[in-house]
Enzyme design. Structure first.
Site, PDB file in Angstrom:
ATOM      1  N   LYS A  78       0.849  -1.194   0.000  1.00  0.00           N
ATOM      2  CA  LYS A  78       0.000   0.000   0.000  1.00  0.00           C
ATOM      3  C   LYS A  78       0.885   1.244   0.000  1.00  0.00           C
ATOM      4  O   LYS A  78       1.874   1.300   0.738  1.00  0.00           O
ATOM      5  CB  LYS A  78      -0.884  -0.024   1.256  1.00  0.00           C
ATOM      6  CG  LYS A  78      -1.897   1.123   1.333  1.00  0.00           C
ATOM      7  CD  LYS A  78      -2.763   0.987   2.571  1.00  0.00           C
ATOM      8  CE  LYS A  78      -3.886   2.023   2.591  1.00  0.00           C
ATOM      9  NZ  LYS A  78      -4.749   1.878   3.790  1.00  0.00           N
ATOM     10  N   SER A 158      -9.779   2.085   2.696  1.00  0.00           N
ATOM     11  CA  SER A 158      -8.817   2.776   1.861  1.00  0.00           C
ATOM     12  C   SER A 158      -7.842   1.859   1.126  1.00  0.00           C
ATOM     13  O   SER A 158      -7.266   2.263   0.121  1.00  0.00           O
ATOM     14  CB  SER A 158      -8.023   3.771   2.702  1.00  0.00           C
ATOM     15  OG  SER A 158      -7.213   3.096   3.645  1.00  0.00           O
ATOM     16  N   SER A 182     -10.157  -0.143   6.997  1.00  0.00           N
ATOM     17  CA  SER A 182      -9.509   0.002   5.691  1.00  0.00           C
ATOM     18  C   SER A 182      -8.794  -1.227   5.170  1.00  0.00           C
ATOM     19  O   SER A 182      -8.361  -1.239   4.018  1.00  0.00           O
ATOM     20  CB  SER A 182      -8.514   1.167   5.716  1.00  0.00           C
ATOM     21  OG  SER A 182      -9.195   2.389   5.553  1.00  0.00           O
TER      22      SER A 182
END
Lengths: 493, 95
Positions: A78, A158, A182
């Protein structure tokens, strides 16, 4: 699709050690899959060259009978984790041009164990969102579509780049971060496994900070076993994070016996919310039936302050974010927009560099922390956290883990929730409690909605009880059977 | 409590975020939606409840007060948008 990208992380590890294929072949197959999957917009930065170099080095070590726990296994990260020499954006214009000169502890541990970096994954700007629609690099598209319907859907957020990449077979596993859901919500939206560990289990050093008392890094994978393997390397004490807990890291993979006989599983009545899709309720009952059949005892529990969790979160998270994001000032790194005075330069830089959702949250955070409002908002929200954590402490006196749905709905279409911030926030209604209480929580793919989209079940455990949580998740995974994979429509696009 | 465009202007100034005049009403409406949502907490009795200030029950660790890092101005300044002679540059602050 190459057979090598269809392997689980555990299968790839075992195949490398048995010399059935090389790390270079394994990485090259993933690099090709990533190139073919650009319509998904899962990656912000691809690092194919670095990946192939690392794979060649891994092959040498494997050839000498050496290598770490993740030797030669290609992963994606990420884009909230600082990676030395590789641009790190947090999905924001304000980090334009930023190339870290240091490595996050979690990624450093992965590389030290021999893992290969394929690239950096898309996310909501500063991890603020549930759909990756707030990324300045555009929205990530879910590899899943509704049956007979080509409408593009979000991959959650997210960590939406991470969920899409894992579900589409672009990497063997990915890192995510979870502040209010997330990791777990995007995992549920894409039919994969996502684990938010206990607060303090993984170091936050080198992860771009959103809400420091809630943020945790965790693995996103296609199987529970793969999550156990990755967590074993990601977790551990780090003196560079004062909230990192100096507790030993158990062998999570060895804990996967699938034996849940005699365990007590709580079902919280407060998680039956208004407007929940009937298929979510059906899925939940299915999960209960599976665990009961596997020998667990089901106990109804009460978490009476649950409905206060989301509003408390939307005080704590923006307050901490407004403080954390003060560092983006146009002086030390990232974007600078000139101004006549120092204050004008700050205002211009932050006005141009932050997107709408981030500005909104900084403004809310600034407001609730501003003079005269601190007690009414932030202090009150911290007290609500105590009540929510107390609910769990009481429940865990009677049960070993708690079973809930992960999300109130399957994946939604782009733009569907973007007009009303509060409607978007409701995605986190089942996940945010674990962050507030600092507890580990795991989302496991457990079924499909009537429209064919994947759905997830969530298990919440006692702090630092990830081994047991993963084992219960493993039992659920076995009961649910092999998770279906999405049709690879993007390869024809 | 309700936020008006003047309040948005004030908190945007506190947050050092440039918000143009024509954006104030839109932000005010969004902020009021969020504040309306969190307002429900006002009804919970919390007087006797302690505040939870950390995600983990852990005393802040101590360490020796010694220098463990530093002496690398190139690394520190590598991402600076403006630099001069080993320092960051900013618009003139002192007349």
């Amino acid at each position: 699709m190459s057979a090598l990208t269809a392997l689980t992380l555990a299968e790839a590890r075992d195949g490398l050690h048995a010399r059935q294929f090389s790390a270079t072949e394994l990485t090259a197959a993933h690099v090709a899959a990533i190139e073919a999957a650009r319509p998904l917009n899962a990656f912000i930065t691809e690092t194919a060259e670095r990946a192939l170099d690392a794979a060649a080095a891994a092959d040498q070590r494997l050839g000498r009978g050496e290598g770490g726990a993740l030797e030669g296994l290609p992963l994606a990260i990420k884009d909230l984790f600082c990676t030395r020499g590789v641009a790190t954006t947090a999905g924001s214009r304000i980090l334009d041009g930023f190339v870290p000169t240091y490595e996050s502890t979690v990624t450093a541990r992965l590389w030290a164990a021999g893992a290969v970096l394929l690239g950096k994954l898309n996310l909501d700007e500063f991890a603020m969102g549930s759909s990756t629609e707030s990324s300045c690099f555009g929205t990530t598209i879910n590899p899943w579509r509704r049956a007979g319907d080509a409408t593009p859907l979000v991959a959650g957020g997210s960590s939406g780049g991470s969920s899409a990449a894992v579900a589409a077979g672009l990497c063997l596993g990915a890192t995510g971060t979870d502040t209010g859901g997330s990791i777990r919500q995007p995992a549920a939206f894409t039919g994969i496994v996502g684990l938010k560990p206990s607060y303090g289990r993984c170091s936050r050093f080198g992860i771009v900070a959103f809400a420091s008392s809630l943020d945790q890094a965790g693995p996103m994978t296609r199987t529970v076993r793969d999550a156990a393997i990755l967590l074993g390397t990601m977790a551990g004490h780090d003196p560079q994070d004062s909230t990192s807990v100096p507790a030993p890291v158990p062998d999570y993979e060895a804990a996967l016996t699938g034996d849940v006989r005699g365990l007590r599983i709580g079902v919280p009545r407060e998680y039956r919310v208004d407007g929940m899709a009937p298929e979510i309720e059906t899925l939940w009952q299915q999960g209960v039936a599976w665990l009961k059949a596997a020998g667990a005892t089901i106990v109804e529990v009460s978490l009476p302050h649950t409905h206060h969790a989301l509003p408390a979160y939307y005080i704590v998270a923006p307050a901490e974010a407004s403080s954390n994001l003060a560092r983006y000032d146009g002086v030390r790194f990232g974007l600078r927009v000139p101004g006549g005075t120092l204050d004008e330069m700050y205002e211009n830089t932050r006005g141009a560099g932050f997107g709408r959702e981030v500005k909104r949250r900084i403004l809310i955070g600034t407001y609730v922390l501003s003079h005269g409002y601190y007690d009414a908002y932030y202090l009150r929200a911290q007290k609500l956290r105590s009540l929510i954590a107390g609910d769990f402490a009481q429940a865990f006196a009677a049960v070993d883990a708690i079973l809930t749905p992960t999300t109130p709905s399957p994946a939604f279409a782009l733009g569907e929730n973007s007009d009303d911030p509060v409607a978007m926030y409701l995605n986190d209604v089942f996940t945010v409690t674990a962050n507030l209480a600092g507890l580990p929580a795991l989302s496991v793919p457990a079924g499909r909605a009537a429209n064919g989209l994947p759905l997830g079940l969530q298990l919440i455990g006692r702090a630092f009880d990830e081994a047991r949580l993963l084992n219960i998740g493993y039992a659920l995974e076995q009961a649910a059977g092999p998770a279906p994979k999405p049709a690879r429509w993007w390869e024809a696009a | 409590m309700s936020v008006d465009p003047e309040t948005v202007k004030r908190i945007a100034r506190l947050a050092r975020i440039r918000v143009d005049q024509d954006e104030l009403a839109g932000f005010a409406a969004e902020l009021n939606g969020i504040l309306g949502f969190i307002e429900q907490l006002a009804s919970v009795p919390v007087d006797q409840v302690p505040a939870m200030t950390s995600g983990v029950d852990l005393a802040l660790p101590w360490r020796a007060d010694q220098v463990t890092d530093g002496g690398n101005p190139e690394i520190v300044l590598a991402n600076a948008p403006g630099r001069m002679e080993g320092f960051y540059t900013v618009p003139k602050v002192v007349e």
